[in-house]
Scaffold this active site. Structure first.
Site, PDB file in Angstrom:
ATOM      1  N   HIS A   1     -10.670 -10.632   2.942  1.00  0.00           N
ATOM      2  CA  HIS A   1     -11.577  -9.845   3.791  1.00  0.00           C
ATOM      3  C   HIS A   1     -12.981 -10.434   3.693  1.00  0.00           C
ATOM      4  O   HIS A   1     -13.938  -9.761   3.329  1.00  0.00           O
ATOM      5  CB  HIS A   1     -11.550  -8.375   3.376  1.00  0.00           C
ATOM      6  CG  HIS A   1     -10.257  -7.698   3.703  1.00  0.00           C
ATOM      7  ND1 HIS A   1      -9.976  -7.189   4.939  1.00  0.00           N
ATOM      8  CD2 HIS A   1      -9.159  -7.470   2.941  1.00  0.00           C
ATOM      9  CE1 HIS A   1      -8.755  -6.666   4.938  1.00  0.00           C
ATOM     10  NE2 HIS A   1      -8.239  -6.833   3.737  1.00  0.00           N
TER      11      HIS A   1
ATOM     12  N   ASP B   1       2.333  -6.122   2.208  1.00  0.00           N
ATOM     13  CA  ASP B   1       1.132  -5.424   2.693  1.00  0.00           C
ATOM     14  C   ASP B   1       1.552  -4.163   3.452  1.00  0.00           C
ATOM     15  O   ASP B   1       0.928  -3.775   4.441  1.00  0.00           O
ATOM     16  CB  ASP B   1       0.300  -6.342   3.586  1.00  0.00           C
ATOM     17  CG  ASP B   1      -1.118  -5.799   3.838  1.00  0.00           C
ATOM     18  OD1 ASP B   1      -1.558  -4.931   3.065  1.00  0.00           O
ATOM     19  OD2 ASP B   1      -1.761  -6.239   4.808  1.00  0.00           O
TER      20      ASP B   1
ATOM     21  N   HIS C   1       0.805  -1.222   0.000  1.00  0.00           N
ATOM     22  CA  HIS C   1       0.000   0.000   0.000  1.00  0.00           C
ATOM     23  C   HIS C   1       0.839   1.274   0.000  1.00  0.00           C
ATOM     24  O   HIS C   1       0.413   2.299  -0.544  1.00  0.00           O
ATOM     25  CB  HIS C   1      -0.923   0.023   1.222  1.00  0.00           C
ATOM     26  CG  HIS C   1      -1.927  -1.068   1.231  1.00  0.00           C
ATOM     27  ND1 HIS C   1      -3.073  -1.040   0.460  1.00  0.00           N
ATOM     28  CD2 HIS C   1      -1.961  -2.248   1.903  1.00  0.00           C
ATOM     29  CE1 HIS C   1      -3.764  -2.152   0.664  1.00  0.00           C
ATOM     30  NE2 HIS C   1      -3.110  -2.897   1.530  1.00  0.00           N
TER      31      HIS C   1
END
Length: 362
Positions: free
Chosen positions: A179, A257, A54
């Site tokens: 998720h 991540d 990210h």
């Protein structure tokens, strides 16, 4: 350029000593030679690949300009990364379109964008902003999807998943399950429909239970490719070893991540509009939820080796080759004639000594 008297580590051909010749951007010759000794302090592996990151050193996918994306790519070379996918969080359509626009023409180490959300389950949102989480619609997907989108994380139980996944497959976009509160039956249907990837296993999945093995058990049961964050925080060393024993190196894709604090000091940061506090390299929201990692890719590589005692050939698979194969990129990730000369040179302790990108030392 010629690299001489090195230990070559190819994910298919294995480990051997020899020389590598490079002409232009590609490998022109690989010469096997027995140099008579094995204690090599110059190891050459395919350049690392991070398909889920990210942010890094304050540069965030959601806010980065074209110049900042170029800086991020340059920073990555210090950690051996020659290919990466800047990764979004759940956001508005306008925010996602801005990211896609800002990643145009910023260099070939950015192979595209990974959309993590917004089509996920709020129950398993993790550090994603619930304000932006929604069900997929073909209308929105047709506005968002272009040739920059290579990968999208979705929850298979959300309304509209089947229709959306069929459209994404037509566009050759890889779908990853994540998720999600989905149970075994839903994972089974998704796998049988051709979805073969799971995001940051087994974070933000239903746990393994002996009466319904859930998302975690489904990752073991079916032949999924799985991402893993090997920072020692998201996953314990013992769990990493368990996955390695059960799945094998062929099915594991290392990721960071990473969020904005990666490569920086502890303090307060932002992720998708949420405040993240980093202390002792642990990134958390105010409620204690883990909010991405501060992991740098080369450290994740060393951790995986330390946790599993895998071979260097297996390390080349989990750090590069598997991710590229999963993304249908077939001209990178090997030390073989005709492949792009994207290479990382390591010492025997797996510290990055040098990185070569498209035939040039960077």
């Amino acid at each position: 350029m010629k690299l001489e008297k090195v230990l070559i580590v190819d994910p298919i051909n294995g480990e051997y000593t020899g020389d590598i010749e490079i002409k232009g951007k590609k490998i022109s010759e690989v010469i096997k030679k027995d140099y008579g000794y094995r204690d090599f302090n110059t190891i050459v592996m395919p350049g690392f690949v991070d398909p889920h990151t990210h942010a890094q050193k304050g540069i965030d996918t959601m806010h980065a300009t074209k110049e900042e994306f170029k800086s991020w790519a340059k920073n990555n070379f210090s950690y051996g990364v020659t290919t990466f996918l800047p990764t979004t969080v759940s956001a508005s359509k306008e925010q996602i379109l801005k990211v896609l626009n800002n990643t145009e023409d910023v260099g070939s180490s950015i192979e595209g964008v990974h959309l993590e959300g917004p089509y996920i389950n709020k129950e398993k949102k993790g550090a994603q902003n619930p304000h932006y989480i929604r069900d997929p619609s073909l209308e929105e997907l047709k506005e968002i999807i272009n040739d920059k989108v290579r990968l999208i994380t979705m929850a298979p139980e959300v309304n509209g998943f089947i229709e959306a996944s069929n459209y994404l497959k037509e566009k050759n976009i890889v779908i990853s399950l994540g998720h999600t509160s989905a149970n075994f039956d839903i994972f089974k249907k998704a796998f049988e429909s051709g979805v073969t990837r799971i995001t940051h296993f087994s974070n933000a999945l239903t746990p393994l239970h002996h009466r319904n093995i859930g998302g975690t058990g489904s990752g073991f049961y079916f032949d999924f490719n799985i991402e893993m964050i090997c920072d020692g925080i998201h996953l314990s060393p013992e769990f990493v070893m368990l996955v390695y024993k059960i799945k094998g190196a062929d099915k594991i894709i290392l990721i960071t991540d990473s969020m904005a604090a990666a490569g920086l000091q502890d303090g307060e940061y932002e992720l998708g509009g949420l405040t993240v506090t980093v202390k002792n390299n642990h990134a958390k929201l105010s409620d204690g939820t883990i909010a991405g990692s501060t992991l740098l890719f080369n450290e994740g590589v060393k951790n995986f080796k330390r946790f599993t005692n895998c071979t260097l050939q297996e390390l080349a698979k989990v750090s590069s080759y598997n991710a590229l194969q999963d993304l249908h990129i077939y001209d990178k990730g090997r030390i073989e004639v005709g492949y792009y000369a994207n290479l990382v040179i390591l010492d025997k302790d797996l510290n990055v000594k040098e990185t070569i990108f498209e035939g040039e030392k960077v």
